[in-house]
Write a protein that holds these residues in place. Structure first.
Motif, PDB file in Angstrom:
ATOM      1  N   ASP A  80      65.508   5.284  61.156  1.00 32.11           N
ATOM      2  CA  ASP A  80      64.674   4.610  60.150  1.00 32.11           C
ATOM      3  C   ASP A  80      64.813   3.093  60.234  1.00 32.11           C
ATOM      4  OD1 ASP A  80      67.220   5.687  57.887  1.00 32.11           O
ATOM      5  OD2 ASP A  80      67.059   3.732  58.857  1.00 32.11           O
ATOM      6  N   TRP A  81      64.153   2.404  59.300  1.00 33.90           N
ATOM      7  CA  TRP A  81      64.193   0.937  59.274  1.00 33.90           C
ATOM      8  C   TRP A  81      64.986   0.448  58.066  1.00 33.90           C
ATOM      9  CZ3 TRP A  81      62.504  -1.264  63.558  1.00 33.90           C
ATOM     10  CH2 TRP A  81      61.595  -0.540  64.355  1.00 33.90           C
ATOM     11  N   ARG A  82      65.803   1.338  57.507  1.00 32.77           N
ATOM     12  CA  ARG A  82      66.546   0.940  56.293  1.00 32.77           C
ATOM     13  C   ARG A  82      67.739   0.055  56.652  1.00 32.77           C
ATOM     14  NH1 ARG A  82      68.813   5.588  54.092  1.00 32.77           N
ATOM     15  NH2 ARG A  82      69.738   4.124  52.595  1.00 32.77           N
ATOM     16  N   GLU A  83      68.465  -0.355  55.601  1.00 36.65           N
ATOM     17  CA  GLU A  83      69.606  -1.269  55.770  1.00 36.65           C
ATOM     18  C   GLU A  83      70.660  -0.674  56.713  1.00 36.65           C
ATOM     19  OE1 GLU A  83      68.486  -4.402  53.091  1.00 36.65           O
ATOM     20  OE2 GLU A  83      70.085  -4.224  54.569  1.00 36.65           O
ATOM     21  N   ARG A 122      71.023   5.633  61.475  1.00 39.00           N
ATOM     22  CA  ARG A 122      70.295   4.357  61.392  1.00 39.00           C
ATOM     23  C   ARG A 122      69.125   4.299  62.372  1.00 39.00           C
ATOM     24  NH1 ARG A 122      75.497   1.298  61.700  1.00 39.00           N
ATOM     25  NH2 ARG A 122      74.755   0.273  63.582  1.00 39.00           N
TER      26      ARG A 122
END
Ligand code: SF4
Length: 203
Positions: free
Chosen positions: A27-30, A24
């Motif tokens: 990145d800026w993903r969920e 996590r």
């Protein structure tokens, strides 16, 4: 009502897994993995549509939780987002960030794990974005504010005269000038207001 026997058939909560922290932070993903819609629908079917839905009391927004649980169970996602937006402008935020007091208040939680209300909520809004159902609803343009001169005079106030207010800036007006204020005939208060130090200030 969702499935009247749903909470008897499915007694466990199923929620999306968190992605590993070391992944996590790249990145800026969920934060969470996706959960398939079939599982979300089954979880929504556990809602008992209580006579007194305490989830309503638990939710600070008063979300219509049993209604959109039912709509998700019956695969009516378009109507589900309408019911959700009826009380919540930003379910994409609350569905991710809210501590979900609704789940703590959920009646099913008395003897089973509570309904996964928060995950059903975020699944509804994510689907709505995917389908393009989320549209801006700008408010109707407000009528122009009445200009002060056309506004009705407040009750009891003197009627507005059509003649313009007297011009107090030109020298010919009768307002006392500094020299006039210092004259022997000027009233003590006008001298005091004009700040001349010769007169004793009124006590
Ligand atoms: S309290 Fe729980 S079971 Fe009852 S209506 Fe709300 S979500 Fe459904």
């Amino acid at each position: 009502m969702a499935d009247p026997k749903g909470f008897l058939k499915i007694t466990e909560r199923e929620l999306p897994q968190h992605r590993p922290v070391d992944v996590r932070i790249q990145d800026w993903r969920e934060v969470q993995e996706d959960l398939d819609r079939g599982t979300v629908t089954k979880q929504a079917s556990r809602c008992m549509d209580c006579g007194i839905p305490f989830c309503h009391n638990g939710c600070p927004l008063g979300n219509l939780i049993p209604e959109w649980n039912h709509l998700v169970y019956t695969h009516d996602w378009a109507e589900a987002i309408e019911r959700l937006h009826a009380t919540n402008n930003f379910p994409e935020f609350t569905g991710r960030l809210c501590p979900a007091p609704c789940e703590s208040a959920c009646v099913l939680g008395i003897n089973q794990p509570a309904v996964t209300i928060k995950n059903v909520e975020v699944s509804i809004i994510d689907r709505a974005w995917e389908e393009g159902w989320v549209r801006p609803l700008p408010p109707p343009t407000a009528p122009a504010a009445p200009s002060p001169s056309s506004a009705p005079a407040p009750p009891g106030s003197p009627p507005r005269s059509s003649s313009p207010a007297p011009d107090t800036t030109s020298p010919s007006t009768s307002a006392p000038t500094a020299s006039a204020a210092c004259s022997a005939t000027a009233s003590p208060s006008s001298r005091w207001r004009s700040g001349t130090s010769t007169a004793a200030s009124p006590r």
